[in-house]
Each structure stands twice: as structure tokens, then as C-alpha cells.
Design a protein around this motif. Structure first.
Motif, PDB file in Angstrom:
ATOM      1  N   VAL A   4     -32.512  20.779  38.274  1.00 53.23           N
ATOM      2  CA  VAL A   4     -33.066  21.892  37.520  1.00 53.23           C
ATOM      3  C   VAL A   4     -32.264  23.293  37.647  1.00 53.23           C
ATOM      4  N   GLN A   6     -32.016  27.111  37.032  1.00 51.93           N
ATOM      5  CA  GLN A   6     -32.453  28.251  36.556  1.00 51.93           C
ATOM      6  C   GLN A   6     -31.373  29.259  36.574  1.00 51.93           C
ATOM      7  N   CYS A  23     -34.128  27.845  31.934  1.00 53.30           N
ATOM      8  CA  CYS A  23     -34.240  26.493  32.523  1.00 53.30           C
ATOM      9  C   CYS A  23     -33.729  25.550  32.060  1.00 53.30           C
ATOM     10  N   GLN A  25     -32.577  21.040  32.783  1.00 52.37           N
ATOM     11  CA  GLN A  25     -32.497  20.137  33.514  1.00 52.37           C
ATOM     12  C   GLN A  25     -31.623  19.132  32.905  1.00 52.37           C
ATOM     13  N   HIS A  29     -35.815  14.499  31.125  1.00 47.10           N
ATOM     14  CA  HIS A  29     -37.089  14.511  31.407  1.00 47.10           C
ATOM     15  C   HIS A  29     -37.785  15.013  30.334  1.00 47.10           C
ATOM     16  N   MET A  32     -41.711  19.530  31.159  1.00 46.50           N
ATOM     17  CA  MET A  32     -41.012  20.802  31.707  1.00 46.50           C
ATOM     18  C   MET A  32     -42.300  21.616  31.839  1.00 46.50           C
ATOM     19  N   GLU A  72     -33.498  19.674  26.828  1.00 48.35           N
ATOM     20  CA  GLU A  72     -33.107  19.906  28.158  1.00 48.35           C
ATOM     21  C   GLU A  72     -33.358  21.288  28.736  1.00 48.35           C
ATOM     22  N   CYS A  91     -39.400  26.989  37.407  1.00 44.50           N
ATOM     23  CA  CYS A  91     -39.235  25.900  36.540  1.00 44.50           C
ATOM     24  C   CYS A  91     -39.397  24.704  37.137  1.00 44.50           C
ATOM     25  N   SER A  93     -39.518  20.135  36.262  1.00 44.71           N
ATOM     26  CA  SER A  93     -39.484  18.941  35.035  1.00 44.71           C
ATOM     27  C   SER A  93     -39.951  17.799  35.746  1.00 44.71           C
ATOM     28  N   TYR A 106     -39.828  17.889  39.582  1.00 49.91           N
ATOM     29  CA  TYR A 106     -38.548  18.330  40.567  1.00 49.91           C
ATOM     30  C   TYR A 106     -38.483  19.899  40.070  1.00 49.91           C
ATOM     31  N   GLY A 108     -36.849  23.952  40.101  1.00 49.67           N
ATOM     32  CA  GLY A 108     -35.499  24.779  40.276  1.00 49.67           C
ATOM     33  C   GLY A 108     -35.666  25.501  41.374  1.00 49.67           C
TER      34      GLY A 108
END
Lengths: 116, 115
Positions: A4, A6, A23, A25, A29, A32, A72, A91, A93, A106, A108
């Protein structure tokens, strides 16, 4: 490993500026999240999204908006930054089936925003 | 709405000691998940341990274990043989079964491991 990202780790903005926190990922996912972290207050949920173009308010949405045009990418927008929005923004996700064994949320590495 | 309470803002123990971090929560949900996250000075949130509410057996991960008391709505974290690298903020977090609306966090406990 889940990533993830940022893009901005440290930002300094002026009061009244429009601020974008990005952000991304890389694990496809569905969910978010944007959290804000302040000393003594823990992490508080600002907005979340469970699908493209979908968004839901969290606990402290005032002064913020979000955008999710692609699966994403989840952007946090401060339309007119104020000094009380100085904080760290995290952030996160997760898969839709977050309850499945081995799944979790998960995070960032965070974006430090200072509004002067 | 859910609430998570961590009543210890800061704790300090000697290296190799065992330490227990407290967490209580309030919810009307029956199916949910509880987590402990570690946040070292780098600020990266690291999952320490996860507990499913429907499981009576307490979760363990190496030196980390939990004491989950569903009726009391208590979820404490025990760190055995503490190490200097355990120094960090620790957050207790709650998630409803559906999960799409994310985690609700406590305010955190700053754990300091002294050499």
C-alpha cells in the motif's frame, strides 16, 4: 507482499489550499480506507470505499472528500485545508472477504501533513 | 457503534520481562474480530495477532498471546520475553464480521522496553 503506497510522505500546505493525498494498492483489494492519526486519539476513520466509485463516510468525514476512479487508487481530498487538519494520514486496504483466514487490513506508511 | 478502550497510555518494562496490555471493547455484535497492531517509530502498522470472536481458543503468535474474554468484552495482549524491538505503540482494534467498514481502534498504549 502486499504493498500500500502513499505517494507523499511529508507535505506542508497553506491554509485554504486544496490538498490531494494519493494511495495505491497492488493486491486487487476491494476495500480501501483513510484514517487520521493524532496523539492520544488513536486512529479515526475518515472515509472508506468497498468498490470503484463507491464511498462511505467514516467517523470524522467533515472537511474531507474522497475519490475512487480505479480499483487500486483511493484519494483523500482536503478541499480547503485548515490548521486543525495537521495530522498523519494512513491509507489501508483489504480484500472484500476480510473475515477469511489469513486476511487482514494492510496499511501504508502514512502521510504527514502540516497546514500552516 | 463500537468502542475500544485502552486504559494504559504508557507502560515500561525491563527487557526479558513479560508484559500485558489491556483492551476492553463494547459492541452489540455477536460475530466480530479483534486485532492487536504494533506501530514502531517508522509508523508502519504491523499486525501482531488476530482473534475471531467465535473461537474460544486464545490466539498465539510466537511470544505474543491474547487473553480473550468474550463475556467480559476483554482482549489483552501478553508479550513474553520482551525485546528492545518490541518498543512501539500498540493498538487494539475491533472489526465487525462484514469488515467493509474497517477497524475501530483504541487510543493506543506506548510500550517501552528498557535494556
Amino acid at each position: 507482499d502486499v504493498k500500500v503506497t502513499q505517494s507523499s510522505r511529508y507535505l506542508v500546505k497553506r491554509t485554504g489550499e486544496k490538498v490531494f493525498l494519493e494511495c495505491v494498492q497492488d493486491m486487487d483489494h476491494e476495500n480501501m480506507f483513510w484514517y487520521r492519526q493524532d496523539p492520544g486519539l488513536g486512529l479515526r476513520l475518515i472515509y472508506f470505499s468497498y468498490d470503484v466509485k463507491m464511498k462511505e463516510k467514516g467517523d470524522i468525514p467533515e472537511g474531507y472528500s474522497v475519490s475512487r476512479e480505479k480499483k487500486e487508487r483511493f484519494s483523500l481530498i482536503l478541499e480547503s485545508a485548515s490548521t486543525n487538519q495537521t495530522s498523519m494520514y494512513l491509507c489501508a486496504s483489504s480484500f472484500e472477504r476480510i473475515w477469511a483466514p489469513g486476511n487482514t487490513i494492510y496499511f501504508g506508511e502514512g502521510s504527514w501533513l502540516t497546514v500552516v | 457503534a463500537q468502542t475500544v478502550t485502552q486504559s494504559q497510555p504508557e507502560m515500561s518494562v525491563q527487557e526479558a520481562e513479560t508484559v500485558t496490555l489491556s483492551c476492553t471493547y463494547d459492541t452489540s455484535e455477536n460475530n466480530y474480530y479483534l486485532f492487536w497492531y504494533k506501530q514502531p517509530p517508522s509508523r508502519q502498522m504491523i499486525l501482531v495477532i488476530r482473534q475471531e470472536a467465535y473461537k474460544q481458543q486464545n490466539a498465539t503468535e510466537n511470544r505474543f498471546s491474547v487473553n480473550f474474554q468474550k463475556a467480559a468484552k476483554s482482549f489483552s495482549l501478553k508479550i513474553s520475553d520482551s525485546q528492545l524491538g518490541d518498543t512501539a505503540m500498540y493498538f487494539c482494534a475491533f472489526m465487525k464480521h462484514e469488515g467493509a467498514d474497517g477497524l475501530t481502534f483504541g487510543k493506543g498504549t506506548h510500550l517501552i522496553i528498557q535494556p
